[in-house]
Design a protein around this motif. Structure first.
Motif, mmCIF file in Angstrom:
data_model
loop_
_atom_site.group_PDB
_atom_site.id
_atom_site.type_symbol
_atom_site.label_atom_id
_atom_site.label_comp_id
_atom_site.label_asym_id
_atom_site.label_seq_id
_atom_site.Cartn_x
_atom_site.Cartn_y
_atom_site.Cartn_z
ATOM 1 N N ASN A 87 15.147 5.846 -3.360
ATOM 2 C CA ASN A 87 14.703 4.941 -2.301
ATOM 3 C C ASN A 87 13.247 5.254 -1.965
ATOM 4 N N LEU A 88 12.347 4.400 -2.436
ATOM 5 C CA LEU A 88 10.920 4.627 -2.217
ATOM 6 C C LEU A 88 10.393 3.964 -0.949
ATOM 7 N N THR A 89 11.260 3.315 -0.188
ATOM 8 C CA THR A 89 10.808 2.635 1.032
ATOM 9 C C THR A 89 10.156 3.602 2.020
ATOM 10 N N PRO A 90 10.765 4.773 2.328
ATOM 11 C CA PRO A 90 10.103 5.701 3.262
ATOM 12 C C PRO A 90 8.772 6.223 2.733
ATOM 13 N N VAL A 91 8.677 6.419 1.425
ATOM 14 C CA VAL A 91 7.430 6.887 0.820
ATOM 15 C C VAL A 91 6.342 5.826 0.996
ATOM 16 N N PHE A 92 6.707 4.588 0.690
ATOM 17 C CA PHE A 92 5.760 3.466 0.835
ATOM 18 C C PHE A 92 5.331 3.310 2.286
ATOM 19 N N ASP A 93 6.284 3.357 3.206
ATOM 20 C CA ASP A 93 5.972 3.186 4.627
ATOM 21 C C ASP A 93 5.056 4.291 5.139
ATOM 22 N N SER A 94 5.299 5.514 4.678
ATOM 23 C CA SER A 94 4.466 6.637 5.097
ATOM 24 C C SER A 94 3.032 6.461 4.622
ATOM 25 N N LEU A 95 2.881 6.036 3.360
ATOM 26 C CA LEU A 95 1.540 5.788 2.827
ATOM 27 C C LEU A 95 0.878 4.629 3.570
ATOM 28 N N PHE A 96 1.644 3.561 3.808
ATOM 29 C CA PHE A 96 1.136 2.387 4.525
ATOM 30 C C PHE A 96 0.571 2.777 5.888
ATOM 31 N N ASN A 97 1.274 3.645 6.593
ATOM 32 C CA ASN A 97 0.854 4.054 7.932
ATOM 33 C C ASN A 97 -0.414 4.897 7.922
ATOM 34 N N GLU A 98 -0.692 5.542 6.799
ATOM 35 C CA GLU A 98 -1.874 6.393 6.701
ATOM 36 C C GLU A 98 -3.110 5.644 6.217
ATOM 37 N N LEU A 99 -2.908 4.462 5.612
ATOM 38 C CA LEU A 99 -4.036 3.710 5.070
ATOM 39 C C LEU A 99 -4.758 2.940 6.177
ATOM 40 N N PRO A 100 -6.083 2.938 6.152
ATOM 41 C CA PRO A 100 -6.827 2.216 7.203
ATOM 42 C C PRO A 100 -6.654 0.711 7.069
ATOM 43 N N LYS A 101 -6.726 0.025 8.175
ATOM 44 C CA LYS A 101 -6.657 -1.434 8.157
ATOM 45 C C LYS A 101 -7.965 -2.006 7.610
ATOM 46 N N VAL A 102 -7.863 -3.218 7.062
ATOM 47 C CA VAL A 102 -9.043 -3.867 6.493
ATOM 48 C C VAL A 102 -9.227 -5.241 7.122
ATOM 49 N N ALA A 103 -10.417 -5.791 6.947
ATOM 50 C CA ALA A 103 -10.729 -7.080 7.573
ATOM 51 C C ALA A 103 -9.947 -8.216 6.931
#
Length: 262
Positions: A87-103
């Motif tokens: 289950n890679l969903t928690p891994v993806f979500d964790s990375l998503f939360n650490e990535l900066p937002k973009v315009a």
């Protein structure tokens, strides 16, 4: 196409390649789609160990159920097949939360879709390294050499490509002959990278039979001006994707240093 002979040819090619490479078997990411179903079945037919990975990331339930049903069918018919769910969903979500937002949110969504494919590639190679297996690719000819409809270093990151010389319609012919589950045969092709029900045709704007036609026309050096109506539209779509994705389909450029500078 001589479907049964093609199946035998691919199975023998897989077996010979693995033997020469002195590896133990294959690992395949199974998504619930036709390409991964055919690839995993071909690998199973070699008699060598095959590990099927099911790697959901916010996946639609229908995709997951098709993948699991296919793997169960393989296990029931081939004793050399095993499976692992990651289950890679928690891994993806964790990375998503650490990535900066973009315009540009649209660019961010595309980048995140490709990130899903790259997380799966990383997982495939983890298990390949543990077991001494090869990662078997699931790309077909239109995707890999026509429109480049795959993720660079994602589902494009593989050790060998058993079905990359087969058009999508030919992949379906192999699936029917090998007895792949009807629910997979009936499912609309999708890359499953968006967490919704969008199909490949929704994204590309043309069906695989249309793209196969356009690929054939391009190989005959046809021009956009040779067509009109829907044919012209499809040919333009094909040429646009083919041009934009050349960087995926051609070898990585290497800067060669002149001998007089060394």
């Amino acid at each position: 196409m001589k479907t049964e002979l093609v199946i035998d040819h691919i199975v023998n090619w897989l077996k010979e390649y693995a033997t020469n490479a002195k590896v133990n078997g294959f690992v395949v990411g199974v998504s619930g789609g036709i390409d991964s179903a055919v690839t995993s079945t071909l690998c199973a037919k070699t008699g060598l160990p095959v590990l099927c990975l099911e790697m959901p990331i916010h996946q639609a339930k229908s995709h997951v159920s098709r993948a699991l049903n296919h793997i169960k069918w393989l296990e029931n018919n081939y004793t050399n097949v095993s499976m692992q769910s990651v289950n890679l969903t928690p891994v993806f979500d964790s990375l998503f939360n650490e990535l900066p937002k973009v315009a540009n949110e649209e660019d961010r969504l595309m980048s995140l879709a490709n990130t899903r494919a790259r997380l799966r590639m990383t997982s495939l190679y983890y298990f390949a390294a543990l077991n001494g297996y090869l990662v078997a690719g699931t790309g077909n000819k239109v995707e890999d050499f026509g429109v480049g409809f795959y993720t660079k270093y994602g589902d494009g990151g593989v050790d060998l490509s058993p079905i990359a010389d087969l058009l999508k319609t030919e992949v379906y012919a192999l699936a029917k002959t090998m007895g792949v589950n009807q629910e997979i045969l009936d499912a609309q092709p999708t890359d499953g990278l968006w967490g919704d029900d969008r199909t490949d045709e929704d994204q590309i704007g043309a069906s695989y039979p249309e793209l196969e036609w356009a690929m054939q026309m391009a190989e005959q050096d046809k021009k956009t001006s040779d067509f009109e109506g829907r044919q012209k539209e499809v040919f333009e779509i094909y040429k646009r994707y083919n041009t934009a994705n050349k960087h995926k389909m051609e070898p990585i450029p290497v800067c060669t240093i002149p001998k007089n500078l060394k």
